[in-house]
Design a protein around this motif. Structure first.
Motif, short mmCIF file in Angstrom:
data_model
loop_
_atom_site.label_atom_id
_atom_site.label_comp_id
_atom_site.label_asym_id
_atom_site.label_seq_id
_atom_site.Cartn_x
_atom_site.Cartn_y
_atom_site.Cartn_z
N VAL A 47 0.85 -1.02 0.04
CA VAL A 47 -0.04 -0.03 -0.09
C VAL A 47 0.87 1.15 0.08
CG1 VAL A 47 -1.96 1.12 1.23
CG2 VAL A 47 -1.84 -1.33 1.47
N HIS A 48 0.51 2.17 -0.92
CA HIS A 48 1.54 3.29 -0.88
C HIS A 48 0.86 4.62 -1.33
CE1 HIS A 48 1.89 4.08 -5.33
NE2 HIS A 48 1.42 3.01 -5.45
N GLY A 49 1.13 5.80 -1.06
CA GLY A 49 0.67 7.00 -1.63
C GLY A 49 1.23 8.16 -1.20
N TYR A 50 0.54 9.31 -1.23
CA TYR A 50 1.23 10.72 -1.14
C TYR A 50 0.48 11.26 0.22
CZ TYR A 50 3.95 9.99 -5.06
OH TYR A 50 4.95 9.84 -6.00
N VAL A 51 0.87 11.91 1.18
CA VAL A 51 0.25 12.98 2.19
C VAL A 51 0.43 14.24 1.63
CG1 VAL A 51 0.28 13.62 4.53
CG2 VAL A 51 1.09 11.28 4.15
N LEU A 52 -0.57 14.71 1.38
CA LEU A 52 -0.88 16.04 0.74
C LEU A 52 -1.52 17.24 1.69
CD1 LEU A 52 -2.32 14.76 -2.68
CD2 LEU A 52 0.13 15.21 -2.21
N ASP A 53 -1.03 18.41 1.47
CA ASP A 53 -1.63 19.43 2.25
C ASP A 53 -2.88 20.10 1.54
OD1 ASP A 53 -0.71 21.43 0.32
OD2 ASP A 53 0.90 22.10 1.45
N GLY A 54 -3.48 21.02 2.21
CA GLY A 54 -4.79 21.56 1.47
C GLY A 54 -4.57 22.29 -0.01
N ALA A 174 -8.69 2.34 -1.55
CA ALA A 174 -7.51 2.39 -1.93
C ALA A 174 -7.79 2.08 -3.54
CB ALA A 174 -6.40 1.57 -1.35
N GLY A 175 -6.96 2.61 -4.45
CA GLY A 175 -7.07 2.15 -5.85
C GLY A 175 -6.22 0.84 -5.99
N ASP A 176 -6.83 0.01 -7.13
CA ASP A 176 -6.07 -1.13 -7.17
C ASP A 176 -4.97 -0.91 -8.43
OD1 ASP A 176 -5.17 -3.82 -7.81
OD2 ASP A 176 -7.01 -4.56 -7.69
N GLU A 177 -3.81 -1.18 -8.26
CA GLU A 177 -2.78 -0.93 -9.40
C GLU A 177 -2.38 -2.26 -10.06
OE1 GLU A 177 -0.96 3.34 -8.32
OE2 GLU A 177 0.21 1.67 -7.63
N GLY A 178 -2.87 -3.19 -9.34
CA GLY A 178 -2.42 -4.60 -9.76
C GLY A 178 -1.39 -5.10 -9.33
N GLY A 179 -1.18 -6.30 -9.33
CA GLY A 179 -0.11 -7.05 -8.76
C GLY A 179 0.16 -6.96 -7.08
N SER A 180 -0.94 -6.85 -6.63
CA SER A 180 -1.13 -6.97 -5.06
C SER A 180 -0.55 -5.38 -4.52
CB SER A 180 -0.35 -7.96 -4.36
OG SER A 180 -1.05 -9.15 -4.91
N THR A 181 -0.80 -4.42 -5.26
CA THR A 181 -0.32 -3.13 -4.97
C THR A 181 -1.49 -2.18 -5.01
OG1 THR A 181 2.00 -3.32 -5.94
CG2 THR A 181 1.21 -1.15 -5.66
N TYR A 182 -1.56 -1.13 -3.90
CA TYR A 182 -2.86 -0.52 -3.86
C TYR A 182 -2.33 0.87 -3.77
CZ TYR A 182 -4.95 -4.98 -3.40
OH TYR A 182 -5.53 -6.20 -3.71
N ARG A 183 -2.81 2.02 -4.23
CA ARG A 183 -2.50 3.53 -3.96
C ARG A 183 -3.51 3.96 -3.09
NH1 ARG A 183 -0.18 8.30 -7.95
NH2 ARG A 183 -0.38 9.79 -6.32
N PHE A 184 -3.14 4.72 -2.07
CA PHE A 184 -3.98 5.27 -1.22
C PHE A 184 -3.39 6.84 -0.60
CE2 PHE A 184 -5.71 6.74 2.97
CZ PHE A 184 -7.04 6.64 2.70
N ASP A 185 -3.56 8.06 -1.39
CA ASP A 185 -3.28 9.15 -1.02
C ASP A 185 -4.22 9.87 0.20
OD1 ASP A 185 -1.36 9.02 -2.99
OD2 ASP A 185 -2.86 10.40 -4.46
N ILE A 186 -3.41 10.50 0.99
CA ILE A 186 -3.99 11.03 2.46
C ILE A 186 -3.99 12.61 2.06
CG2 ILE A 186 -3.92 11.49 4.69
CD1 ILE A 186 -2.28 8.70 4.78
#
Length: 200
Positions: A47-54, A174-186
């Motif tokens: 699981v991966h992603g970015y932490v983003l401000d306002g 989370a978004g499914d990117e395939g290959g057991s990888t998921y994206r989750f931005d905060i």
């Protein structure tokens, strides 16, 4: 030097609030915090992603903590996410064998984070999810949210929390990117702000 007369309550000013952070590399992050799954486990997901401000800018100094159950839905009761060397007091990292279900990840200079963990199992009436806690500059308190992984649409549709947040449910799945990888931005604020939870 300014002196304050503390004998009168009217002369004492309240302590100003402070934001969470800054974080220091020697204090909170620990080696292997992103490797929650045991080494070489066949059911590992990333699981991966970015932490983003306002304004949508990435935060290079945020901390993301994850907690998750085992694939069968049971909560691990294993110690040892942060092991210490008894001789030096230094940090040894994980033992690489036991699943504790917990990890702490510092975002990189681009605001990116990732964790390798086991796909969580369902508990109670909830669809399977990872619990998340976010610490970042500019926050007065840490924030709690959830990461639901796609794949079981019936369970997601029946989840009580997802039903309550209505059209904002996509900020928790989370978004499914395939290959057991998921994206989750905060997203901490603004358009597409992640749903955060308050525990009372």
């Amino acid at each position: 030097m300014t002196k304050i007369d503390t004998s009168s309550p009217q002369s004492v000013l309240p302590t100003p609030s402070h934001t969470v952070g800054p974080f220091y590399g020697y204090a909170l992050p620990f080696r292997g915090g992103e490797d929650i799954a045991p080494l070489g486990h066949p059911d590992t997901v990333t699981v991966h992603g970015y932490v983003l401000d306002g304004e949508g800018h990435p935060l290079p100094d945020a901390l993301v903590e994850l907690w998750g159950p085992r694939p069968d839905g049971t909560v691990p009761q294993v110690d040892g996410s942060i092991r210490r060397n008894p001789a030096t007091g230094g940090q040894l990292g994980r033992n690489g064998v036991e699943f504790t279900g917990w990890g702490r990840i510092q975002t990189d200079t681009n605001g990116h984070w990732y964790a390798r963990t086991l796909r969580p199992g369902a508990r109670g009436q909830s669809a399977p999810y990872l619990s998340v806690c976010v610490f970042a500059r500019g926050l007065l308190v840490h924030l709690f949210t959830r990461i639901y992984l796609p794949g079981d649409e019936a369970a997601l549709a029946a989840d009580p929390l997802l039903a309550r947040v209505g059209d904002r449910r996509d900020t928790l799945v989370a978004g499914d990117e395939g290959g057991s990888t998921y994206r989750f931005d905060i997203r901490l604020q603004g358009e597409g702000e992640t749903v955060f939870l308050e525990f009372q």
